[in-house]
Design an enzyme around this catalytic site. Structure first.
Site, short mmCIF file in Angstrom:
data_model
loop_
_atom_site.label_atom_id
_atom_site.label_comp_id
_atom_site.label_asym_id
_atom_site.label_seq_id
_atom_site.Cartn_x
_atom_site.Cartn_y
_atom_site.Cartn_z
N ARG A 23 0.82 -1.22 0.00
CA ARG A 23 0.00 0.00 0.00
C ARG A 23 0.85 1.27 0.00
NH1 ARG A 23 -5.71 -0.46 1.24
NH2 ARG A 23 -6.27 -2.36 0.16
N ARG A 27 -3.88 6.84 0.16
CA ARG A 27 -4.38 8.07 0.77
C ARG A 27 -3.43 8.77 1.73
NH1 ARG A 27 -9.99 9.19 0.29
NH2 ARG A 27 -11.20 7.45 -0.53
N ASP A 73 -6.66 -3.13 -7.91
CA ASP A 73 -7.25 -3.70 -6.69
C ASP A 73 -7.54 -5.17 -6.92
OD1 ASP A 73 -8.38 -2.62 -3.96
OD2 ASP A 73 -9.68 -4.22 -4.64
O1 1CP Z 1 0.36 0.62 -3.26
C1 1CP Z 1 -0.48 -0.27 -3.32
O2 1CP Z 1 -0.31 -1.36 -2.75
C2 1CP Z 1 -1.70 0.07 -4.12
C3 1CP Z 1 -2.40 -0.96 -4.90
C4 1CP Z 1 -3.43 -1.76 -4.12
C5 1CP Z 1 -3.31 -3.10 -3.71
C6 1CP Z 1 -2.08 -3.98 -3.81
C7 1CP Z 1 -4.73 -1.35 -3.76
C8 1CP Z 1 -5.33 -0.01 -3.98
N1 1CP Z 1 -5.42 -2.41 -3.24
C9 1CP Z 1 -4.55 -3.49 -3.17
C10 1CP Z 1 -4.84 -4.85 -2.72
C11 1CP Z 1 -6.04 -5.11 -1.89
N2 1CP Z 1 -7.30 -4.64 -2.04
C12 1CP Z 1 -6.04 -6.06 -0.84
C13 1CP Z 1 -4.85 -6.91 -0.46
C14 1CP Z 1 -3.88 -6.15 0.38
C15 1CP Z 1 -4.31 -5.87 1.79
O3 1CP Z 1 -4.52 -6.86 2.55
O4 1CP Z 1 -4.42 -4.71 2.15
C16 1CP Z 1 -7.33 -6.09 -0.29
C17 1CP Z 1 -7.82 -6.94 0.88
C18 1CP Z 1 -8.13 -5.18 -1.05
C19 1CP Z 1 -9.58 -4.91 -0.89
C20 1CP Z 1 -9.78 -3.47 -0.61
N3 1CP Z 1 -9.72 -2.48 -1.55
C21 1CP Z 1 -9.96 -2.87 0.65
C22 1CP Z 1 -9.98 -3.59 1.99
C23 1CP Z 1 -11.37 -3.83 2.47
C24 1CP Z 1 -11.41 -4.64 3.75
O5 1CP Z 1 -11.87 -5.76 3.71
O6 1CP Z 1 -10.97 -4.11 4.81
C25 1CP Z 1 -10.05 -1.48 0.44
C26 1CP Z 1 -10.28 -0.40 1.47
C27 1CP Z 1 -9.88 -1.26 -0.97
C28 1CP Z 1 -9.81 0.05 -1.68
C29 1CP Z 1 -8.43 0.46 -2.07
N4 1CP Z 1 -7.62 -0.26 -2.90
C30 1CP Z 1 -6.44 0.42 -3.10
C31 1CP Z 1 -6.52 1.64 -2.37
C32 1CP Z 1 -5.47 2.71 -2.33
C33 1CP Z 1 -7.77 1.67 -1.73
C34 1CP Z 1 -8.30 2.78 -0.84
C35 1CP Z 1 -9.48 3.40 -1.47
C36 1CP Z 1 -9.39 4.81 -1.99
O7 1CP Z 1 -8.42 5.41 -2.43
O8 1CP Z 1 -10.49 5.35 -1.93
#
Ligand code: 1CP
Length: 341
Positions: A23, A27, A73
């Site tokens: 990540r 944000r 994602d």
């Molecule tokens: O730098 C990076 O790593 C950015 C790329 C990235 C990756 C590798 C994003 C962008 N998402 C992910 C993987 C991801 N997405 C995972 C596996 C990693 C982890 O365990 O954190 C998971 C579980 C998700 C699902 C997801 N997408 C969630 C989690 C929900 C939960 O169950 O708690 C969330 C909040 C998102 C949205 C998201 N994806 C990525 C970002 C930067 C965001 C935040 C949203 C935004 O900017 O509004």
């Protein structure tokens, strides 16, 4: 010159170790928030190659990290399978949950829906190669592992104990196996396309390994992951793959042996120096993200302890999970400086 991250993934220790952060785009960076403010639809944002390229590069440009991770994602795969996906403001992802075997049988993977991701990969590779400050960074592509992605597909959201999918896996093992098959196939195709577009390493995020009951671990994690690794390696034998089974605890050795991955991501609950894996397998981790949030002496001391504990082994410095949103960007700069000094 072989990029540092790729050499560690071949089993060659490097001192200081290469560093990137899960990540690392997101944000906590003001330049991310500025772009995101004008892109309210998160799925469209991930599928916009210009924006996704810029967001992928932001942390690499700012901190000179050893890797970029593709901005996308894990839920883009259900999207490409035809499941309705949206991000509710302040609440995280939502999907129309799959209710029965018929809904699973109706899933069809449409690779054209993810074609913009491949354009992002080509753009990022070109931009990094053209910039001396980023030319030694490797581009990591990724996908979610089948169990983790399936939890969202069945539950319809995050933040549950995954009771619905566990009930399904115990009650209807054939339906569950069918869902794993669909995800193995789609994820393999998606990762092979990423490799063909220019991803230099791949990571499989098994973020919810901790909710898999022991009696299902083989069917839910080891077997689907091993099949994806085999499918990708059949086409790209030299492409390194990192598996991150967060919360897998006592399963880590079996995971390393059974799946064929080149590297294992380790969470902050695990003593990384005590993890037993074949000598060729690199370990990645595992600073507590709260220490990065906090910064200062405690963070530097723990980073030093980790590096010393992993000396002489193939090791990639990372966090035990993703960067937390309130983390001051200066703390990332301090951490990278400490690792390299
Ligand atoms: O730098 C990076 O790593 C950015 C790329 C990235 C990756 C590798 C994003 C962008 N998402 C992910 C993987 C991801 N997405 C995972 C596996 C990693 C982890 O365990 O954190 C998971 C579980 C998700 C699902 C997801 N997408 C969630 C989690 C929900 C939960 O169950 O708690 C969330 C909040 C998102 C949205 C998201 N994806 C990525 C970002 C930067 C965001 C935040 C949203 C935004 O900017 O509004």
């Amino acid at each position: 010159m072989v990029k540092k991250l790729l050499s560690v993934l071949k089993g060659e220790p490097q001192s200081p170790p290469p560093v990137w952060l899960m990540r690392q785009a997101g944000r906590y960076l003001p330049e991310y928030r500025a772009l995101r403010a004008n892109a309210p639809d998160f799925v469209a944002y991930c599928l916009n190659p210009e924006l996704a390229t810029e967001v992928t590069l932001q942390p690499v440009r700012r901190f000179h990290l050893d890797a970029a991770i593709l901005f996308a994602d894990i839920l883009l795969v259900p999207h490409a399978l035809g499941q309705k996906l949206w991000f509710a403001e302040g609440e995280g992802p939502r999907l129309d949950p799959l209710e029965d075997a018929a809904a699973i049988a109706a899933l069809r993977y449409d690779p054209a829906k993810l074609a913009p991701v491949m354009q992002t990969i080509r753009n990022v590779r070109a931009a990094m190669a053209a910039d001396a400050n980023m030319a030694n960074a490797a581009l990591i592509g990724f996908a979610g592992s089948p169990w983790t992605v399936a939890t969202y597909m069945i539950e319809g959201k995050g933040g549950t104990d995954h009771e619905k999918i566990r009930a399904l896996a115990w009650r209807e093992p054939q339906t569950f196996a069918r869902l794993m098959d669909v995800l193995v196939d789609a994820t393999s195709q998606y990762l092979i396309a990423q490799a063909e577009a220019g991803a230099e390493a791949l990571q499989l995020f098994e973020s919810w390994a901790a909710t898999v009951p022991a009696g299902l671990f083989e069917a839910a994690v080891l077997n689907p992951t091993a099949r994806i690794v085999a499918n990708v390696k059949a086409k790209h034998p030299d492409l390194p793959i990192i598996g991150f089974p967060r919360g897998a605890g006592s399963w880590l050795t079996r995971y390393a042996e059974a799946t064929g991955v080149n590297g294992i991501g380790v969470d902050q609950m695990t003593d990384i120096a005590a993890v037993k894996v074949p000598a060729r397998v690199a370990l990645q981790g595992n600073l507590d993200p709260v220490l990065l949030l906090q910064g200062g002496d405690a963070m530097r001391a723990e980073a030093k302890r980790l590096i010393e504990a992993m000396k002489g082994k193939p090791f990639i410095f990372n966090l035990g999970h993703g960067v937390m949103q309130p983390t001051p960007p200066d703390h990332v700069a301090e951490l990278v400086a400490a690792i390299r000094s």
